[in-house]
Design a protein around this motif. Structure first.
Motif, PDB file in Angstrom:
ATOM      1  N   LYS A  51       0.984  -1.603   0.071  1.00  0.00           N
ATOM      2  CA  LYS A  51      -0.216  -0.001   0.126  1.00  0.00           C
ATOM      3  C   LYS A  51       1.131   0.705   0.074  1.00  0.00           C
ATOM      4  O   LYS A  51       0.420   2.043  -0.596  1.00  0.00           O
ATOM      5  CB  LYS A  51      -0.924  -0.087   1.369  1.00  0.00           C
ATOM      6  N   ILE A  52       1.966   1.462   1.015  1.00  0.00           N
ATOM      7  CA  ILE A  52       2.921   2.805   0.548  1.00  0.00           C
ATOM      8  C   ILE A  52       3.591   2.816  -0.641  1.00  0.00           C
ATOM      9  O   ILE A  52       3.471   3.637  -0.884  1.00  0.00           O
ATOM     10  CB  ILE A  52       3.982   2.412   1.936  1.00  0.00           C
ATOM     11  N   ALA A  53       3.676   1.735  -1.075  1.00  0.00           N
ATOM     12  CA  ALA A  53       4.809   1.831  -2.539  1.00  0.00           C
ATOM     13  C   ALA A  53       3.947   2.157  -3.401  1.00  0.00           C
ATOM     14  O   ALA A  53       4.407   3.028  -4.654  1.00  0.00           O
ATOM     15  CB  ALA A  53       4.927  -0.023  -2.277  1.00  0.00           C
ATOM     16  N   GLN A  54       2.758   1.587  -3.271  1.00  0.00           N
ATOM     17  CA  GLN A  54       1.913   1.667  -4.186  1.00  0.00           C
ATOM     18  C   GLN A  54       1.154   4.167  -4.434  1.00  0.00           C
ATOM     19  O   GLN A  54       1.010   4.611  -5.019  1.00  0.00           O
ATOM     20  CB  GLN A  54       0.279   1.279  -4.694  1.00  0.00           C
ATOM     21  N   ALA A  55       1.090   3.442  -2.856  1.00  0.00           N
ATOM     22  CA  ALA A  55       1.025   4.913  -2.942  1.00  0.00           C
ATOM     23  C   ALA A  55       1.429   6.264  -2.899  1.00  0.00           C
ATOM     24  O   ALA A  55       1.881   7.514  -3.724  1.00  0.00           O
ATOM     25  CB  ALA A  55       0.727   5.737  -0.964  1.00  0.00           C
ATOM     26  N   ALA A  56       3.096   5.944  -2.873  1.00  0.00           N
ATOM     27  CA  ALA A  56       4.037   6.946  -3.299  1.00  0.00           C
ATOM     28  C   ALA A  56       4.381   6.680  -5.286  1.00  0.00           C
ATOM     29  O   ALA A  56       4.741   8.135  -5.226  1.00  0.00           O
ATOM     30  CB  ALA A  56       5.349   5.585  -3.363  1.00  0.00           C
ATOM     31  N   LEU A  57       3.976   5.981  -6.360  1.00  0.00           N
ATOM     32  CA  LEU A  57       3.609   5.899  -7.368  1.00  0.00           C
ATOM     33  C   LEU A  57       2.412   6.874  -7.590  1.00  0.00           C
ATOM     34  O   LEU A  57       2.203   7.425  -8.973  1.00  0.00           O
ATOM     35  CB  LEU A  57       4.230   4.793  -7.415  1.00  0.00           C
ATOM     36  N   ALA A  58       1.603   7.014  -6.470  1.00  0.00           N
ATOM     37  CA  ALA A  58       0.694   7.968  -6.671  1.00  0.00           C
ATOM     38  C   ALA A  58       0.276   9.583  -6.558  1.00  0.00           C
ATOM     39  O   ALA A  58       0.372   9.710  -7.024  1.00  0.00           O
ATOM     40  CB  ALA A  58      -0.851   6.868  -6.175  1.00  0.00           C
ATOM     41  N   VAL A  59       1.663   9.586  -5.819  1.00  0.00           N
ATOM     42  CA  VAL A  59       2.243  10.525  -5.867  1.00  0.00           C
ATOM     43  C   VAL A  59       3.297  11.086  -5.953  1.00  0.00           C
ATOM     44  O   VAL A  59       3.096  12.329  -6.920  1.00  0.00           O
ATOM     45  CB  VAL A  59       2.402  10.909  -3.499  1.00  0.00           C
ATOM     46  N   HIS A  60       3.611  10.527  -6.171  1.00  0.00           N
ATOM     47  CA  HIS A  60       4.979  10.783  -7.075  1.00  0.00           C
ATOM     48  C   HIS A  60       5.141  10.162  -8.406  1.00  0.00           C
ATOM     49  O   HIS A  60       5.524   9.264  -8.451  1.00  0.00           O
ATOM     50  CB  HIS A  60       6.234  10.952  -6.468  1.00  0.00           C
ATOM     51  N   ALA A  61       5.669  10.937 -10.019  1.00  0.00           N
ATOM     52  CA  ALA A  61       6.281   9.912 -10.946  1.00  0.00           C
ATOM     53  C   ALA A  61       7.384   9.581 -10.578  1.00  0.00           C
ATOM     54  O   ALA A  61       8.243   9.472  -9.480  1.00  0.00           O
ATOM     55  CB  ALA A  61       6.530  11.309 -11.946  1.00  0.00           C
ATOM     56  N   PRO A  62       7.620   8.541 -11.117  1.00  0.00           N
ATOM     57  CA  PRO A  62       9.258   6.896 -10.393  1.00  0.00           C
ATOM     58  C   PRO A  62      10.144   8.066 -10.812  1.00  0.00           C
ATOM     59  O   PRO A  62      10.947   7.943  -9.524  1.00  0.00           O
ATOM     60  CB  PRO A  62       9.219   5.657 -11.812  1.00  0.00           C
ATOM     61  N   ASP A  63      10.095   8.847 -11.405  1.00  0.00           N
ATOM     62  CA  ASP A  63      11.524  10.002 -11.623  1.00  0.00           C
ATOM     63  C   ASP A  63      11.382  11.213 -10.921  1.00  0.00           C
ATOM     64  O   ASP A  63      13.039  11.034 -10.092  1.00  0.00           O
ATOM     65  CB  ASP A  63      11.939   9.858 -12.928  1.00  0.00           C
ATOM     66  N   VAL A  64      10.327  11.367  -9.950  1.00  0.00           N
ATOM     67  CA  VAL A  64      10.889  12.410  -9.558  1.00  0.00           C
ATOM     68  C   VAL A  64      10.798  11.344  -7.645  1.00  0.00           C
ATOM     69  O   VAL A  64      11.782  11.833  -6.569  1.00  0.00           O
ATOM     70  CB  VAL A  64       9.201  13.012  -8.442  1.00  0.00           C
ATOM     71  N   LEU A  65      10.477  10.108  -7.798  1.00  0.00           N
ATOM     72  CA  LEU A  65      10.815   9.080  -6.048  1.00  0.00           C
ATOM     73  C   LEU A  65      12.174   8.939  -6.748  1.00  0.00           C
ATOM     74  O   LEU A  65      13.254   8.854  -5.028  1.00  0.00           O
ATOM     75  CB  LEU A  65      10.019   7.702  -6.616  1.00  0.00           C
ATOM     76  N   GLY A  94       1.613   7.014   4.891  1.00  0.00           N
ATOM     77  CA  GLY A  94       1.967   6.453   5.481  1.00  0.00           C
ATOM     78  C   GLY A  94       4.241   6.607   5.660  1.00  0.00           C
ATOM     79  O   GLY A  94       4.344   5.411   6.456  1.00  0.00           O
ATOM     80  N   ILE A  95       4.812   7.358   5.347  1.00  0.00           N
ATOM     81  CA  ILE A  95       5.355   7.317   5.201  1.00  0.00           C
ATOM     82  C   ILE A  95       5.671   8.516   6.200  1.00  0.00           C
ATOM     83  O   ILE A  95       5.575   9.937   5.409  1.00  0.00           O
ATOM     84  CB  ILE A  95       6.692   7.716   3.691  1.00  0.00           C
ATOM     85  N   GLY A  96       7.057   8.271   7.706  1.00  0.00           N
ATOM     86  CA  GLY A  96       7.075   9.530   7.895  1.00  0.00           C
ATOM     87  C   GLY A  96       8.731  10.361   7.967  1.00  0.00           C
ATOM     88  O   GLY A  96       9.259   9.070   7.264  1.00  0.00           O
ATOM     89  N   LYS A  97       9.297  10.867   8.640  1.00  0.00           N
ATOM     90  CA  LYS A  97      10.466  11.174   8.935  1.00  0.00           C
ATOM     91  C   LYS A  97      11.425  10.024   8.902  1.00  0.00           C
ATOM     92  O   LYS A  97      12.390   9.396   7.947  1.00  0.00           O
ATOM     93  CB  LYS A  97      10.889  12.677   9.488  1.00  0.00           C
ATOM     94  N   LYS A  98      11.273   9.304   9.956  1.00  0.00           N
ATOM     95  CA  LYS A  98      11.818   7.936  10.026  1.00  0.00           C
ATOM     96  C   LYS A  98      12.292   7.271   8.865  1.00  0.00           C
ATOM     97  O   LYS A  98      12.761   6.518   8.323  1.00  0.00           O
ATOM     98  CB  LYS A  98      12.338   7.101  11.596  1.00  0.00           C
ATOM     99  N   GLY A  99      10.967   6.942   8.319  1.00  0.00           N
ATOM    100  CA  GLY A  99      10.732   5.682   7.074  1.00  0.00           C
ATOM    101  C   GLY A  99      11.193   5.926   6.278  1.00  0.00           C
ATOM    102  O   GLY A  99      11.857   5.410   5.419  1.00  0.00           O
ATOM    103  N   ALA A 100      11.439   7.911   6.007  1.00  0.00           N
ATOM    104  CA  ALA A 100      11.945   7.965   4.930  1.00  0.00           C
ATOM    105  C   ALA A 100      13.466   8.339   4.632  1.00  0.00           C
ATOM    106  O   ALA A 100      14.463   7.493   3.867  1.00  0.00           O
ATOM    107  CB  ALA A 100      11.973   9.635   4.687  1.00  0.00           C
ATOM    108  N   GLU A 101      14.158   8.055   5.861  1.00  0.00           N
ATOM    109  CA  GLU A 101      15.639   7.888   5.856  1.00  0.00           C
ATOM    110  C   GLU A 101      15.518   6.611   5.793  1.00  0.00           C
ATOM    111  O   GLU A 101      17.203   6.842   4.887  1.00  0.00           O
ATOM    112  CB  GLU A 101      15.946   8.933   7.697  1.00  0.00           C
TER     113      GLU A 101
END
Length: 199
Positions: free
Chosen positions: A83-97, A114-121
């Motif tokens: 769910k988080i991986a798909q949300a990432a692709l829904a919010v940002h284009a692949p190259d943006v990610l 679903g991605i907080g600061k610690k998760g992003a790091e």
């Protein structure tokens, strides 16, 4: 393992497309940008990733193999589920990610539900050397400018006219009024609700 699905699009929902293959309808969870390119009754090919859990088998569909590869790469990071991986692709284009991960841009990654600061790091730490270079757009402005067209195409793909889609996008934009927009699926559902009132 299912690597791709090719058949006739039977239906398109807010986050799922059903593709008929050999008389069997396969439900694929897709990002809005992927759904917007599909048309009911028309042939389509989607790259696919099958997620197997003890109590479920879930298919995720992607516009191309590159998007699928990034989805599966995100899944390899600690704490990132489908769910988080798909949300990432829904919010940002692949190259943006890719750019965000490669550059350690935590603020862009935390725009994903679903991605907080610690998760992003953690994602940056684990994937920076695996993600590869972005091939197109830089991170800055990637999402804020892209949502209007993604929502518009999503509405057209669901059967509304260009004029109706433009009107709904304009109404949704007024509710944001310069603030950081929520994820595209949220905006798409808001637009669908607005159009539903006028049917």
């Amino acid at each position: 393992m299912i690597a791709s699905v090719a058949g006739t699009v039977a239906s398109i929902g807010a986050d799922v497309a059903v593709v008929e293959v050999g008389g069997v309808g396969l439900a694929l969870h897709c990002a809005p940008a992927t759904l917007s390119a599909l048309r009911v009754g028309k042939p389509a090919r989607l790259a696919a990733s099958l997620i197997v859990r003890e109590d479920s088998l879930t298919l995720f569909g992607f516009a191309d193999d590159d998007e699928k590869h990034l989805f599966e790469l995100l899944l390899s990071a600690s704490g990132v589920g489908p769910k988080i991986a798909q949300a990432a692709l829904a919010v940002h284009a692949p190259d943006v990610l890719r750019a965000a991960i490669a550059q350690g841009d935590i603020s862009t990654l935390t725009e994903v539900p679903g991605i907080g600061k610690k998760g992003a790091e953690r994602i940056v730490l684990e994937l920076r050397d695996k993600v590869g270079p972005p091939t197109a757009l830089p991170v800055q402005g990637g999402r804020s400018q892209a949502w209007t067209e993604q929502v518009r195409q999503g509405l057209i793909g669901l059967g509304w006219s260009n004029a109706q889609a433009d009107q709904a996008v304009a109404q949704v934009a007024q509710t944001i009024d310069g603030a950081t927009p929520p994820p595209v699926p949220v905006l798409l559902k808001q637009a669908i609700r607005l159009l539903g009132k006028h049917r």
